[in-house]
Design an enzyme around this catalytic site. Structure first.
Site, PDB file in Angstrom:
ATOM      1  N   LYS A  20       0.837  -1.219   0.000  1.00 45.82           N
ATOM      2  CA  LYS A  20       0.000   0.000   0.000  1.00 45.82           C
ATOM      3  C   LYS A  20       0.867   1.263   0.000  1.00 45.82           C
ATOM      4  O   LYS A  20       0.675   2.156  -0.807  1.00 45.82           O
ATOM      5  CB  LYS A  20      -0.925   0.029   1.237  1.00 45.82           C
ATOM      6  N   ARG A  95     -10.052   0.879   8.324  1.00 47.45           N
ATOM      7  CA  ARG A  95      -9.603  -0.470   8.647  1.00 47.45           C
ATOM      8  C   ARG A  95     -10.622  -1.249   9.455  1.00 47.45           C
ATOM      9  O   ARG A  95     -10.393  -2.401   9.800  1.00 47.45           O
ATOM     10  CB  ARG A  95      -8.340  -0.361   9.492  1.00 47.45           C
ATOM     11  N   ARG A 129      11.442  -5.621   5.017  1.00 49.22           N
ATOM     12  CA  ARG A 129      11.208  -4.185   4.754  1.00 49.22           C
ATOM     13  C   ARG A 129      12.171  -3.317   5.570  1.00 49.22           C
ATOM     14  O   ARG A 129      12.489  -3.585   6.715  1.00 49.22           O
ATOM     15  CB  ARG A 129       9.780  -3.813   5.137  1.00 49.22           C
ATOM     16  N   ARG A 162      11.105  -1.546  11.046  1.00 49.56           N
ATOM     17  CA  ARG A 162      10.003  -1.196  11.949  1.00 49.56           C
ATOM     18  C   ARG A 162       9.909  -2.190  13.088  1.00 49.56           C
ATOM     19  O   ARG A 162      10.116  -3.382  12.894  1.00 49.56           O
ATOM     20  CB  ARG A 162       8.677  -1.201  11.161  1.00 49.56           C
ATOM     21  N   ARG A 173      -0.584  -9.221  12.991  1.00 47.36           N
ATOM     22  CA  ARG A 173      -1.209  -8.170  12.175  1.00 47.36           C
ATOM     23  C   ARG A 173      -2.043  -8.787  11.053  1.00 47.36           C
ATOM     24  O   ARG A 173      -3.110  -8.274  10.700  1.00 47.36           O
ATOM     25  CB  ARG A 173      -0.137  -7.239  11.601  1.00 47.36           C
TER      26      ARG A 173
HETATM   27  P1  AP5 Z   1       4.720  -1.589   1.861  1.00 45.73           P
HETATM   28  O1  AP5 Z   1       4.446  -0.724   0.693  1.00 45.73           O
HETATM   29  O2  AP5 Z   1       5.429  -0.994   3.032  1.00 45.73           O
HETATM   30  O3  AP5 Z   1       3.361  -2.307   2.325  1.00 45.73           O
HETATM   31  P2  AP5 Z   1       2.114  -1.747   3.136  1.00 45.73           P
HETATM   32  O4  AP5 Z   1       0.915  -2.427   2.573  1.00 45.73           O
HETATM   33  O5  AP5 Z   1       2.139  -0.257   3.176  1.00 45.73           O
HETATM   34  O6  AP5 Z   1       2.461  -2.378   4.524  1.00 45.73           O
HETATM   35  P3  AP5 Z   1       2.301  -1.906   6.022  1.00 45.73           P
HETATM   36  O7  AP5 Z   1       2.881  -3.024   6.826  1.00 45.73           O
HETATM   37  O8  AP5 Z   1       2.835  -0.530   6.238  1.00 45.73           O
HETATM   38  O9  AP5 Z   1       0.791  -1.923   6.212  1.00 45.73           O
HETATM   39  P4  AP5 Z   1       0.118  -2.101   7.531  1.00 45.73           P
HETATM   40  O10 AP5 Z   1      -1.255  -1.907   7.071  1.00 45.73           O
HETATM   41  O11 AP5 Z   1       0.357  -3.314   8.296  1.00 45.73           O
HETATM   42  O12 AP5 Z   1       0.850  -1.030   8.460  1.00 45.73           O
HETATM   43  P5  AP5 Z   1       0.544   0.481   8.772  1.00 45.73           P
HETATM   44  O13 AP5 Z   1       1.814   1.212   8.771  1.00 45.73           O
HETATM   45  O14 AP5 Z   1      -0.579   0.978   7.949  1.00 45.73           O
HETATM   46  O15 AP5 Z   1       5.512  -2.875   1.333  1.00 45.73           O
HETATM   47  C1  AP5 Z   1       5.961  -3.876   2.214  1.00 45.73           C
HETATM   48  C2  AP5 Z   1       7.341  -4.392   1.753  1.00 45.73           C
HETATM   49  O16 AP5 Z   1       7.178  -5.112   0.547  1.00 45.73           O
HETATM   50  C3  AP5 Z   1       8.341  -3.274   1.448  1.00 45.73           C
HETATM   51  O17 AP5 Z   1       9.618  -3.697   1.852  1.00 45.73           O
HETATM   52  C4  AP5 Z   1       8.271  -3.085  -0.080  1.00 45.73           C
HETATM   53  O18 AP5 Z   1       9.499  -2.653  -0.619  1.00 45.73           O
HETATM   54  C5  AP5 Z   1       7.923  -4.513  -0.524  1.00 45.73           C
HETATM   55  N1  AP5 Z   1       7.043  -4.535  -1.693  1.00 45.73           N
HETATM   56  C6  AP5 Z   1       6.010  -3.692  -1.990  1.00 45.73           C
HETATM   57  N2  AP5 Z   1       5.403  -4.067  -3.127  1.00 45.73           N
HETATM   58  C7  AP5 Z   1       6.058  -5.182  -3.572  1.00 45.73           C
HETATM   59  C8  AP5 Z   1       5.887  -6.029  -4.696  1.00 45.73           C
HETATM   60  N3  AP5 Z   1       4.923  -5.820  -5.603  1.00 45.73           N
HETATM   61  N4  AP5 Z   1       6.735  -7.086  -4.825  1.00 45.73           N
HETATM   62  C9  AP5 Z   1       7.713  -7.315  -3.899  1.00 45.73           C
HETATM   63  N5  AP5 Z   1       7.924  -6.541  -2.809  1.00 45.73           N
HETATM   64  C10 AP5 Z   1       7.096  -5.487  -2.646  1.00 45.73           C
HETATM   65  O19 AP5 Z   1      -0.022   0.347  10.264  1.00 45.73           O
HETATM   66  C11 AP5 Z   1       0.835   0.011  11.339  1.00 45.73           C
HETATM   67  C12 AP5 Z   1       0.033  -0.063  12.626  1.00 45.73           C
HETATM   68  O20 AP5 Z   1      -0.615   1.215  12.884  1.00 45.73           O
HETATM   69  C13 AP5 Z   1      -1.137  -1.055  12.635  1.00 45.73           C
HETATM   70  O21 AP5 Z   1      -0.697  -2.373  12.955  1.00 45.73           O
HETATM   71  C14 AP5 Z   1      -2.023  -0.456  13.716  1.00 45.73           C
HETATM   72  O22 AP5 Z   1      -1.523  -0.722  15.005  1.00 45.73           O
HETATM   73  C15 AP5 Z   1      -1.903   1.032  13.457  1.00 45.73           C
HETATM   74  N6  AP5 Z   1      -2.902   1.528  12.489  1.00 45.73           N
HETATM   75  C16 AP5 Z   1      -2.651   1.985  11.222  1.00 45.73           C
HETATM   76  N7  AP5 Z   1      -3.793   2.353  10.626  1.00 45.73           N
HETATM   77  C17 AP5 Z   1      -4.777   2.142  11.519  1.00 45.73           C
HETATM   78  C18 AP5 Z   1      -6.193   2.316  11.474  1.00 45.73           C
HETATM   79  N8  AP5 Z   1      -6.811   2.796  10.378  1.00 45.73           N
HETATM   80  N9  AP5 Z   1      -6.919   1.964  12.562  1.00 45.73           N
HETATM   81  C19 AP5 Z   1      -6.303   1.487  13.667  1.00 45.73           C
HETATM   82  N10 AP5 Z   1      -4.978   1.290  13.787  1.00 45.73           N
HETATM   83  C20 AP5 Z   1      -4.214   1.616  12.717  1.00 45.73           C
END
Ligand code: AP5
Length: 219
Positions: A20, A95, A129, A162, A173
């Site tokens: 994402k 979410r 990552r 992270r 997660r």
């Molecule tokens: P990346 O682009 O970083 O993936 P992402 O989907 O953004 O992953 P996140 O882990 O950041 O999502 P998340 O939803 O768990 O965490 P968030 O920060 O939102 O890519 C991942 C890796 O893969 C990278 O190394 C990249 O280079 C690689 N990659 C990408 N595309 C690729 C491809 N096509 N092929 C190969 N490799 C690839 O949330 C963190 C925490 O915050 C949550 O756990 C929660 O505690 C809190 N939180 C966030 N939002 C909310 C909400 N709305 N409500 C409540 N709590 C929340």
């Protein structure tokens, strides 16, 4: 590169590590609308030890979702800023069904891009990552390697892993996603606003699918 400014509100949806953030950064650059990433905003609060940061730290560390009311308020404030006047790209929000209902009270969403990837591939993506703590750029030790090892291409900062990218937390997660977030797929599908994106291919191929879907709604 020429930046095309359009008015559009998008959601990038998908399980942890689906890509994402990676895609949101590329789309933001292409279409000239800001990426609004809840995870990045929350990590910034935690790093600055703000009252929100102190409240949510344990949620982030354990891989659980933060409280809906706090997240909704944070997003509401962010999208009210002047840079969101031409739209925005929500990454990691909504979410829960509760968050989606609150978003519907705030605005209409043009398109939800739902990234679909096999869960086992997601563990490898998360564990490998690396992120830039300064500009939030995202890398991978195998799939998206920076030019100089451990250094951000964009701002030269030292990359970090992270805290929630340990395998055990990643698996938690993924479970949280299955239980609380996945039901939103059907919610948006019924509204006719959701398009599935095959996230198993490389970063550029995934990006091409998203551009096609977005350009389709502009016609
Ligand atoms: P990346 O682009 O970083 O993936 P992402 O989907 O953004 O992953 P996140 O882990 O950041 O999502 P998340 O939803 O768990 O965490 P968030 O920060 O939102 O890519 C991942 C890796 O893969 C990278 O190394 C990249 O280079 C690689 N990659 C990408 N595309 C690729 C491809 N096509 N092929 C190969 N490799 C690839 O949330 C963190 C925490 O915050 C949550 O756990 C929660 O505690 C809190 N939180 C966030 N939002 C909310 C909400 N709305 N409500 C409540 N709590 C929340």
């Amino acid at each position: 590169m020429h930046r095309l400014v359009i008015s559009m509100k998008l959601v990038i949806f998908g399980p942890p590590s689906a890509g994402k953030g990676t895609q949101a950064q590329k789309l933001s650059k292409k279409y000239g609308i800001p990426q609004v990433a809840t995870g990045d905003l929350l990590r910034e609060h935690v790093a600055k030890k703000t009252p929100i940061g102190i409240k949510v730290k344990s949620y982030l560390d354990s891989g659980r979702l933060g409280p809906d009311d706090l997240i909704v308020q944070m997003i509401g404030e962010r999208v009210s800023k002047p840079d969101c006047i031409n739209g925005y790209l929500l990454d990691g929000f909504p979410r829960t069904i509760g968050q989606a209902q609150e978003l519907e009270k705030m605005t209409d969403i043009d398109l939800v891009l739902n990234i679909v990837v096999d869960f086992e591939a997601l563990v490898e993506r998360a564990v490998g990552r690396r992120i830039c703590p300064k500009c939030a750029a995202v890398y991978h030790v195998k799939f998206n390697v920076p030019q100089a090892q451990g250094i951000c291409d964009k701002c030269g900062s030292k990359l970090i892993q992270r805290d929630d990218d340990k395998e055990e937390t990643v698996r938690r997660r993924l479970n949280v996603y299955k239980e609380q977030t996945a039901p939103l797929v059907e919610h948006y599908r019924k509204k006719g606003r959701l398009v599935d994106i095959d996230g198993s291919s490389g970063i550029d191929a995934v990006f091409a699918q998203m551009v096609k879907a977005i350009d389709g709604i502009k016609k």
